[in-house]
Design an enzyme around this catalytic site. Structure first.
Site, mmCIF file in Angstrom:
data_model
loop_
_atom_site.group_PDB
_atom_site.id
_atom_site.type_symbol
_atom_site.label_atom_id
_atom_site.label_comp_id
_atom_site.label_asym_id
_atom_site.label_seq_id
_atom_site.Cartn_x
_atom_site.Cartn_y
_atom_site.Cartn_z
ATOM 1 N N HIS A 1 -63.341 -67.626 15.948
ATOM 2 C CA HIS A 1 -64.205 -68.789 15.691
ATOM 3 C C HIS A 1 -64.390 -69.036 14.192
ATOM 4 C CE1 HIS A 1 -65.376 -69.170 19.946
ATOM 5 N NE2 HIS A 1 -65.379 -67.839 19.947
ATOM 6 N N ASN B 1 -68.554 -71.410 25.178
ATOM 7 C CA ASN B 1 -67.309 -72.127 24.906
ATOM 8 C C ASN B 1 -67.330 -73.474 25.610
ATOM 9 O OD1 ASN B 1 -65.932 -70.204 23.288
ATOM 10 N ND2 ASN B 1 -65.325 -69.049 25.097
#
Length: 485
Positions: A53, A126
């Site tokens: 990320h 997510n």
């Protein structure tokens, strides 16, 4: 009036353009502390990027509750219709470096922080309701297959498909990732999910299992492989640009916040493991309940301070919201906060974006890197204002709050390393495949073949067998696409 230029210690600077030297053509002087300070700070202007990320965007906003959940939880931000809570949301891609393109085929991080009156509650999820794995012990190995090959320093399709061929639990998430939803058009045009199973408990001490869903009110929009390839070349930061511009223009993106709730007793008799991150709870069994609206309406003033140093972690839980026996979640409860301590420093929660905005921190942790930064919302460094740094004590230090204790959770079974391959890894992947129309299925076949075709024949055969277990037509379509390459 122009403010005076100073060094970090506040001392005024006479000349910021010329180093101190021994004569006009001579060497520089070690005593030029101003030069040393500038160069030393410049060398440290980047903190280690996130292992996953790394490329992200963020914004602030509000969560407005439109359905009271006091029957299920004592959590402050879920009490009282109309209650508003400040939020911060960080979007991201998972596998790429901090300079990678926004239009990669990759899951998108969707990490929400609620600044509640009882502390920060983070849902670090997510844009997919599932994940590739159900046990955190596999996570480092999986991420290694998504990163660059240590010899070639290039992405490695062989490693990726080799790992997936040996872990059929990934098939459901693979099918989502390779589908037409694998490349969201923007961060505004995708859903978010807590993905994990969490727990809620109410004032009676009753526990419920919960999944969080954030449904975009902008509508779902995705990119084809061809569209994504063009955008990556034209504007690799297109999703960041879109999010920032929409908020600046007053076009505030919104998501409908929904939950699925399962009574604690149901988990024992439900036909799937409700704590398996590779599975979804069918909506026919546990329907979505809309509980509120999340709106983003304020951009950060400084990207590095407020987005790059944002340190969200699923271990940031508050009274009324807890964990579950989800093995991936259990691993992440440690891993995320530990990553932030390594990446930013032991006192990362003293930074403005990370400190509790609506509740003052009082604890017995002391010292460490960055100690004394101070949370601007409370006018002091994190921790107790007193000199007491131990508990229990008789010095009026912060006191325990037993009234917010989580009810006991029954556990059973011998401690062991249990083989989880007994789970059905194919049914839900097959169900998802059969929901797609012919055009969507063909796009799935072509996308899979584009990278699976780079793997060795033995791995291709293993994957075809996994696809066959999900649906015979699934395997046949991928096989045909591979043969056309």
């Amino acid at each position: 009036m122009t403010e005076r230029l100073t060094a970090q210690n506040g001392a005024p600077i006479a000349d910021d353009q010329n180093s101190l030297s021994a004569g006009a053509r001579g060497g520089l002087m070690l005593q030029d502390w101003q030069l040393i300070e500038k160069l030393a700070h410049f060398n440290r202007e980047r903190i280690p990027e996130r292992v996953v990320h790394a490329k992200g965007s963020g914004a602030y906003g509000t969560f407005t509750l439109n359905k009271d959940l006091s029957d299920y939880t004592i959590a402050d931000h879920f009490q009282g219709v109309g209650k508003q809570t400040e939020v911060f949301l960080r979007f991201s891609t998972v596998g790429g470096e901090s300079g990678s393109a926004d239009a990669e085929r990759d899951p998108r991080g969707f990490a929400v922080r609620f600044y509640t009156a009882n502390g920060n509650h983070d849902i670090v999820g997510n844009n997919t309701p599932t994940f590739f794995l159900r046990d955190g012990i596999k996570f480092p190995d999986f991420i290694h297959t998504q990163k660059r090959n240590p010899k070639t320093n290039m992405k490695d399709a062989q490693a990726m498909w080799d790992f997936w061929s040996l872990n059929p639990e990934a098939l459901h998430q693979i099918t989502i990732l390779m589908s037409d939803r694998g490349i969201p058009a923007t961060y505004r045009h995708m859903n978010g999910y807590g993905s994990h199973t969490f727990s809620l408990w109410n004032a009676k001490g009753e526990r419920f299992w919960v999944k969080f869903h954030f449904k975009t009110k902008q509508g779902i929009k995705n990119l084809s492989n061809e569209q994504a390839d063009k955008i990556k070349g034209i504007d690799p930061d297109h999703a960041q640009r879109d999010l920032f511009a929409s908020i600046e223009d007053g076009d505030f993106p919104q998501w409908a916040v929904n939950v699925q709730i399962m009574p604690e007793a149901d988990a024992e008799r439900y036909h799937i493991n409700p704590f398996d991150l590779t599975k979804v709870w069918p909506h026919k069994d546990y329907p979505l309940i809309e509980i509120g609206t999340l709106e983003l309406n304020r951009n950060p003033e400084n990207y590095f301070n407020e987005v790059e140093q944002a340190a969200l972690a699923p271990s940031n839980l508050v009274p009324g919201v807890g964990a579950s026996p989800d093995k991936m979640l259990q691993a992440r409860l440690f891993a995320y906060a530990d990553a932030q301590r390594y990446r930013i420093g032991a006192n990362y929660n003293q930074l403005p974006v990370n400190c509790p905005h609506a509740s003052k921190p009082n604890h017995y942790q002391r010292a460490g890197a960055m100690a004394g930064v101070g949370c601007p919302f409370h006018g002091s460094a994190a921790g107790s204002d007193s000199s007491v740094n131990y508990g229990p004590n008789t010095q009026q230090g912060p006191a325990q709050q037993p009234q917010v204790a989580e009810p006991p959770m029954d556990l059973a079974g011998a401690m062991d390393r249990y083989d989880k391959t007994v789970e059905d890894d194919y049914a839900q992947a097959g169900d998802l495949f059969r929901l797609m129309n012919g055009e969507q299925q063909q796009a799935l076949f072509d996308t899979i073949a584009s990278t699976l075709g780079q793997a060795s024949m033995d791995i291709q055969e293993k994957m075809l067998e996994h696809f066959r277990q999900a649906d015979v037509a699934y395997a046949a379509g991928v096989k045909a696409a591979l043969e056309q390459r």
